[in-house]
Design an enzyme around this catalytic site. Structure first.
Site, short mmCIF file in Angstrom:
data_model
loop_
_atom_site.label_atom_id
_atom_site.label_comp_id
_atom_site.label_asym_id
_atom_site.label_seq_id
_atom_site.Cartn_x
_atom_site.Cartn_y
_atom_site.Cartn_z
N HIS A 174 0.84 -1.21 0.00
CA HIS A 174 0.00 0.00 0.00
C HIS A 174 0.87 1.25 0.00
O HIS A 174 0.65 2.18 -0.80
CB HIS A 174 -0.91 -0.02 1.23
CG HIS A 174 -1.85 1.13 1.32
ND1 HIS A 174 -3.19 1.04 0.96
CD2 HIS A 174 -1.67 2.42 1.72
CE1 HIS A 174 -3.78 2.21 1.14
NE2 HIS A 174 -2.87 3.07 1.62
N GLU A 175 1.86 1.28 0.89
CA GLU A 175 2.71 2.48 0.99
C GLU A 175 3.60 2.63 -0.24
O GLU A 175 3.87 3.75 -0.68
CB GLU A 175 3.55 2.43 2.27
CG GLU A 175 2.74 2.27 3.56
CD GLU A 175 1.64 3.30 3.73
OE1 GLU A 175 1.74 4.38 3.12
OE2 GLU A 175 0.67 3.02 4.45
N HIS A 212 1.85 4.41 -2.99
CA HIS A 212 1.76 5.86 -2.86
C HIS A 212 2.92 6.58 -3.55
O HIS A 212 2.83 7.78 -3.80
CB HIS A 212 1.73 6.26 -1.38
CG HIS A 212 0.38 6.17 -0.76
ND1 HIS A 212 -0.74 6.73 -1.34
CD2 HIS A 212 -0.05 5.59 0.39
CE1 HIS A 212 -1.80 6.51 -0.57
NE2 HIS A 212 -1.41 5.82 0.49
N GLU A 253 -5.65 7.47 -1.84
CA GLU A 253 -5.94 6.29 -1.02
C GLU A 253 -6.71 5.21 -1.76
O GLU A 253 -6.51 4.02 -1.52
CB GLU A 253 -6.72 6.72 0.23
CG GLU A 253 -5.96 7.69 1.13
CD GLU A 253 -4.64 7.13 1.65
OE1 GLU A 253 -4.36 5.92 1.45
OE2 GLU A 253 -3.87 7.91 2.23
#
Length: 790
Positions: A472-473, A476, A495
């Protein structure tokens, strides 16, 4: 101008007048003092006039006007007689000729991967006399407004950049200070080293006149007597300031080993309590920072170089970082603590060969296609960088977490980075640090340029939670950092994409077969469906809208100021609607387009928009252009706005899809296990051996779904709960599973397992809980009571 906002209900103001003047570069020179819990020093801001994004501006008035000149009460700063922090005594006061520059009188220590070592010395600030004209400062003068909160501003002055030796070679007008800054900022990307060296030298130049300034709760306002326009205002100013221990942009705490540390938090006010800045995302800038702290501390920061400490006298060290890719000031991150670099016990030679063979070098620099962003040394134009599957990375944590990092986190990083590259292509950033932050960190993770914060909660149990959160990170890096939202109310652009991509990255990192990947992703969709239903049932309708400004999204006042809807509402921190609705929208679009075509488009979109700011329509319009006519009946930007982004509740297309879709195999298996536990719960205490249930082994996501179903049961007996814990070893599972287990304990007053709740409260504070349950449960555990009345 004294705007008082109620943080329980009001919007967040972005005060900076970015339509008139923009920060091009920041130079920070700071001391970190743990005894006083203060960061003190200077920041030099280099400006350019005129808005690069003027075409995006609007004359629409918003509630927050940053140029209410009549309400501003300007004052002169008192002579700075406040004692400095203990580290300031050891600041390095060096001359211009002592500054070591890579490629200019010093050794070029840049690695072939663009991962530069720190050889620059700490830069001191030359003092200037207290000389300021207190003449006319009426409303006709230009007002510079910076976003600022919880800071003590001590002094503001113009910097005499014309006094820097050798600066004349960069400009045709060596005596015109603003022209020097303009021409320095206009240097081409391939001269960034010279440019940054000159910024650093200019930041040390003497002051040439103090400036009038005033502060209110949300801004710092600065004037120069006689400067009537932005073009007349000094284009290089220095601000001496100090943070406050209670400042909302930084957290002073202790790490898991009991050592003091400080780190920036992704708070609603971003970095304005760390340094005065321009917070609106359109104010994209570069920066360099020198930070001094006691030699026992490690300083980590958003930076393209892997900084190494420069030893100062008396046990203090200096760290220097820089960023050449223009980014919003909100993305700047710093963490200072007694971190230890965690290294794998066994380093595979094949892994090293992969990293070395794919590391870019300056000799390999060449243009590959066209970039639409402002000029900077872009990795998307670097042939070696485009082929680099695994960027250089480091892991830092308190030494007490070394074993957990080695067993859980370190093995996951290469496959997760490689998986992300296989889906989206070029990594936007040249390197990555990962820090395990203290237990009071407010979420499972946070991504910033070149650095990721991860919660210690991701290290427990199996690798599922750590792997998905890491993915997930990493996602980003593309969505949220390299491509940012031009209007922060459109959080789903960051997000929603990261949530959607974490499943895709994680499946590839595990090397799952296509049918296994689909089953895993369908199970996670089922979990998110349950969470979205809970979200819309237990949150205000106005907080469920992904595009609350609707047709005014992206609009700002004439000055460039704006507000962020619900930005200070404390409920927003705990909401996941932007993650979940954004995720389901992207799944919906991917299915319409087809997975292969969708991800091929996504790579095209990333290449077109990296380094830029976007609104929802930028993505949707480009996507719809890539959908064949026969696949998009009733699909338009307007319809997507109406159904998905501008309405509360669950979107109708999603409701229809979930109603028509049968449960995936993994979810069906959970349903069968839930039925067994319901039977067990209803049976009398004594039963025949032949009636005992046989339970299947479940994956972590399946366990979460199982416990969520059991939470819907009105009564679960202590005997059933004991059997449940023994069957699945719930106290040893990851934090997501233990979270649901603790909810069951609290709901059914299962006193024998209160120690599991106590452990969760101490080690996993960042996961969501019902409001009063945590405090009440903590109270009863602390006082040794065996009953819990909620």
């Amino acid at each position: 101008m004294d705007i008082k906002l109620d943080p329980s209900r009001d919007d967040l103001p972005l005060m900076a007048n970015t339509s008139h003047i923009l920060v091009k570069h920041y130079v920070l020179d700071l001391d970190v003092d743990f005894e006083s819990q203060i960061i003190e020093g200077t920041i030099v801001l280099f400006f350019e006039t005129g808005n690069r994004f003027k075409k995006w501006s609007s004359s629409t008035e918003v509630a927050c006007r940053s140029e209410s000149n009549e309400a501003c009460r300007f004052r002169m700063p008192e002579p700075c007689q406040i004692p400095v922090t203990s580290t300031k005594t050891f600041s390095s006061k060096i001359g211009y000729d002592d500054f070591v520059i890579c490629g200019k009188g010093g050794k070029d220590t840049s690695g072939k991967d663009g991962n530069h070592d720190n050889q620059e010395q700490a830069s001191g600030i030359s003092s200037s006399k207290y000389c300021c004209d207190t003449g006319n400062h009426g409303s006709e003068e230009f007002l510079l407004v910076l976003d600022c909160c919880d800071l003590s501003v001590l002094k503001v002055e113009e910097v005499d950049v014309a006094a820097v030796p050798g600066i004349e070679k960069f400009t045709r007008s060596p005596k015109l200070r603003n022209q020097i800054v303009h021409e320095l900022a206009a240097l081409p990307a391939d001269r960034w080293r010279e440019q940054f060296d000159s910024y650093a030298r200019c930041s040390q130049a003497p002051g040439c006149g103090e400036l009038l300034f005033d502060t209110d709760p949300w801004s710092l306002q600065i004037r120069k007597t006689g400067a009537q326009t932005a073009a007349d205002f000094p284009h290089a100013i220095r601000i001496r300031y100090r943070t406050k221990p209670q400042g909302r942009s930084v957290t002073w705490t202790s790490d898991q080993s009991g050592r003091p540390c400080v780190y920036t938090v992704g708070s609603p006010i971003n970095n304005r309590a760390l340094f005065p800045c321009q917070e609106p995302p359109v104010a994209m800038s570069t920066w360099q920072a020198t930070v001094r702290a006691a030699a026992s501390f490690v300083v980590l920061m958003s930076g393209e170089n892997s900084a190494k400490p420069t030893q100062l006298r008396e046990g203090y060290s200096s760290w220097h970082y820089y960023v050449t890719m223009p980014m919003p000031a909100s993305t700047f991150t710093i963490a200072v603590g007694s971190w230890t670099e965690m290294k794998p016990e066994i380093c595979s030679p094949s892994d090293l060969a992969i990293e070395r063979s794919s590391s870019p070098s300056e000799a390999d620099f060449r243009y590959v296609g066209f970039c639409g962003h402002m000029e900077y040394p872009c990795r998307f134009q670097n042939a070696s960088a485009t082929a680099q599957k695994i960027i250089p990375h480091r892991v830092f944590a308190p030494v007490c977490l070394e074993r957990a990092c080695q067993e859980t986190l370190l093995p996951l990083i290469p496959p997760c980075l490689s998986a992300a590259h296989s889906v989206l292509g070029t990594h936007p950033f040249s390197r990555l640090d990962i820090l395990i932050v203290p237990a009071n960190f407010s979420s499972l993770g946070m991504a910033s340029p070149h650095i990721i914060f991860l919660s210690q909660s991701t290290l427990t149990g199996m690798s599922q939670l750590c792997g998905t959160r890491l993915c997930h990170e990493i996602a980003h890096s593309w969505f949220g950092l390299a491509i940012g939202a031009r209007d922060w109310t459109e959080e789903w652009l960051s997000e929603g994409f990261a949530t959607h991509l974490e499943d895709v990255f994680w499946a590839k990192a595990q090397q799952l077969a296509p049918h296994e990947a689909q089953e895993q992703q369908e199970l996670r969709a089922c979990l998110r469906w349950h969470r979205l239903q809970d979200e819309v049932q237990n949150s205000p309708e106005e907080m469920q809208v992904l595009r609350p400004n609707k047709e005014k999204t992206g609009h700002v006042s004439d000055s460039g100021s704006s507000v962020i809807r619900h930005g200070l509402n404390p409920e927003k921190v705990f909401m996941q609607v932007h993650y979940l609705k954004g995720y389901f929208l992207l799944r919906f679009l991917a299915k319409r387009l087809g997975e292969d075509t969708y991800f091929s488009f996504l790579r095209k979109f990333v290449h077109s928009f990296h380094g830029q700011l976007i609104l929802s329509q930028d993505f949707l319009q480009m996507l719809l252009e890539n959908i064949p006519e026969e696949k998009r009946p009733e699909l338009s930007v307007g319809n997507i706005f109406r159904d998905w982004l501008e309405s509360s509740g669950i979107p109708q297309p999603l409701q229809r899809e979930r109603q028509a879709r049968a449960e995936c195999g993994l979810a069906q298996q959970v349903s069968a296990e839930v039925a067994k536990w319901v039977r067990v719960n209803r049976r009398p205490r004594k039963r025949k051996r032949k009636d005992r249930e046989v339970f299947e082994k479940l994956l972590p996501d399946q366990l979460v779904l199982l416990l969520e179903h059991l939470l819907e049961q009105k009564t679960v007996t202590p005997r059933t709960l004991q059997s449940l814990e023994r069957t699945y070893h719930l106290s040893e599972q990851d934090a997501e599973v233990r979270h649901r287990w603790c909810e069951l304990i609290v709901k059914h007053k299962y006193t024998k397992a209160y120690r599991d709740v106590e452990r969760f409260l101490q080690e996993d504070q960042k996961l969501p809980w019902c409001d009063g349950a945590v405090a009440h449960c903590r109270y009863h555990i602390k006082h040794g009571q065996t009953s819990l009345h909620l």
